[in-house]
Scaffold this active site. Structure first.
Site, PDB file in Angstrom:
ATOM      1  N   MET A 123       0.817  -1.217   0.000  1.00  0.00           N
ATOM      2  CA  MET A 123       0.000   0.000   0.000  1.00  0.00           C
ATOM      3  C   MET A 123       0.851   1.268   0.000  1.00  0.00           C
ATOM      4  O   MET A 123       0.509   2.252   0.653  1.00  0.00           O
ATOM      5  CB  MET A 123      -0.941  -0.018   1.218  1.00  0.00           C
ATOM      6  N   HIS A 142      -4.292  -5.771  -8.512  1.00  0.00           N
ATOM      7  CA  HIS A 142      -5.228  -4.721  -8.108  1.00  0.00           C
ATOM      8  C   HIS A 142      -6.652  -5.281  -8.222  1.00  0.00           C
ATOM      9  O   HIS A 142      -6.979  -5.944  -9.213  1.00  0.00           O
ATOM     10  CB  HIS A 142      -5.056  -3.500  -9.020  1.00  0.00           C
TER      11      HIS A 142
HETATM   12  C1  GRF Z   1      -5.682  -7.543  -2.659  1.00  0.00           C
HETATM   13  O1  GRF Z   1      -7.063  -7.481  -2.784  1.00  0.00           O
HETATM   14  C2  GRF Z   1      -4.999  -6.806  -3.779  1.00  0.00           C
HETATM   15  O2  GRF Z   1      -5.753  -6.738  -4.939  1.00  0.00           O
HETATM   16  C3  GRF Z   1      -4.818  -5.426  -3.216  1.00  0.00           C
HETATM   17  O3  GRF Z   1      -4.575  -5.623  -1.855  1.00  0.00           O
HETATM   18  C4  GRF Z   1      -5.188  -6.818  -1.423  1.00  0.00           C
HETATM   19  C5  GRF Z   1      -4.167  -7.609  -0.669  1.00  0.00           C
HETATM   20  O4  GRF Z   1      -4.729  -8.708  -0.014  1.00  0.00           O
HETATM   21  N1  GRF Z   1      -3.741  -4.759  -3.895  1.00  0.00           N
HETATM   22  P1  GRF Z   1      -3.795  -9.739   0.750  1.00  0.00           P
HETATM   23  O5  GRF Z   1      -2.939  -8.939   1.723  1.00  0.00           O
HETATM   24  O6  GRF Z   1      -2.961 -10.455  -0.262  1.00  0.00           O
HETATM   25  O7  GRF Z   1      -4.713 -10.652   1.481  1.00  0.00           O
END
Ligand code: GRF
Length: 229
Positions: A123, A142
């Site tokens: 993020m 994404h």
């Molecule tokens: C996912 O939904 C991805 O698309 C977004 O962040 C989320 C990460 O989920 N970029 P996780 O930490 O892999 O469970």
């Protein structure tokens, strides 16, 4: 003709998802060496685990060399430990600039022998320091069908727009947020009764299906283009 106001049953949603999602490779590519992956994660780490499982199954010919995370206490820390993966905390709060953080990320990844940077719920906006350090070999996932709904709260954006299909995208990372050549997408139907959590869960099911396949595809193309592996 499907009545757009009908509530899909869970079974029907699964069937539609299976129909519109890309097939996984019948034969997964093998490389001269397993791909060295460095995973960047800020949160839960479910995509990390799905990639690790694809490797364990013998599908994705890769090794996760290191997990870099920026939030102490994030779920990805526990998952990494359970999966036996080294995890390095690089807390962005302790850096004066995005470039300084990315510099340390590149150093950490290089020190672990990483070939490919896999952003899995990372993020942070990335800079040229990271992108140039791994030219063309930085991937992100994404939760929307890019170029629709880039940025934060993509699932909520999709619901607010009233779309009837949603999905996820694996793409090569460029400087603008959630931009860059698309490697693979999967589509899921949107049910009119969906909460953001419902739709997010359906999209994540597809994320976990396609990310490893997208890594294999991107690496195969890269190796063919560079006559490596
Ligand atoms: C996912 O939904 C991805 O698309 C977004 O962040 C989320 C990460 O989920 N970029 P996780 O930490 O892999 O469970």
């Amino acid at each position: 003709m499907i009545d757009p106001n009908v509530n899909f049953s869970a079974a029907m949603l699964e069937t539609v998802s299976a129909l519109v999602s890309p097939p996984l490779p019948a034969v997964w590519p093998r490389f001269e060496q397993p791909l060295g992956l460095g995973v960047l994660a800020s949160g839960n780490g479910s995509n990390l685990e799905a990639i690790a499982q694809a490797i364990q199954r013998g599908d994705l010919h890769a090794q996760i060399q290191v997990v870099v995370y920026n939030n102490p206490g994030a779920g990805v820390v526990e998952r990494s430990a359970r999966l036996g993966l080294p995890a390095v905390l690089l807390n962005h709060r302790q850096y004066a600039s995005r470039e300084a953080l990315d510099h340390d990320i590149v150093q950490t990844l290089h020190a672990h022998g990483t070939d490919w940077v896999i952003m899995a719920g990372w993020m942070r906006c990335v800079t040229a320091v990271l992108i140039d350090g791994f030219a063309g070999r930085v991937l992100n996932i994404h939760p929307s069908l890019l170029p629709s709904f880039p940025g934060l709260r993509a699932v909520e954006q999709a619901l607010a727009a009233g779309v009837k299909v949603a999905g996820c995208t694996v793409h090569q990372v460029e400087l603008a947020v959630d931009s860059g050549p698309i490697v693979m997408q999967a589509v899921v139907p949107v049910d009119q009764a969906d909460s953001a959590a419902d739709l997010q869960a359906r999209i994540q099911g597809q994320e976990h299906r396609i990310y490893a396949a997208a890594i294999a595809l991107a690496a195969s193309r890269d190796r063919a283009a560079n006559r490596r592996g």
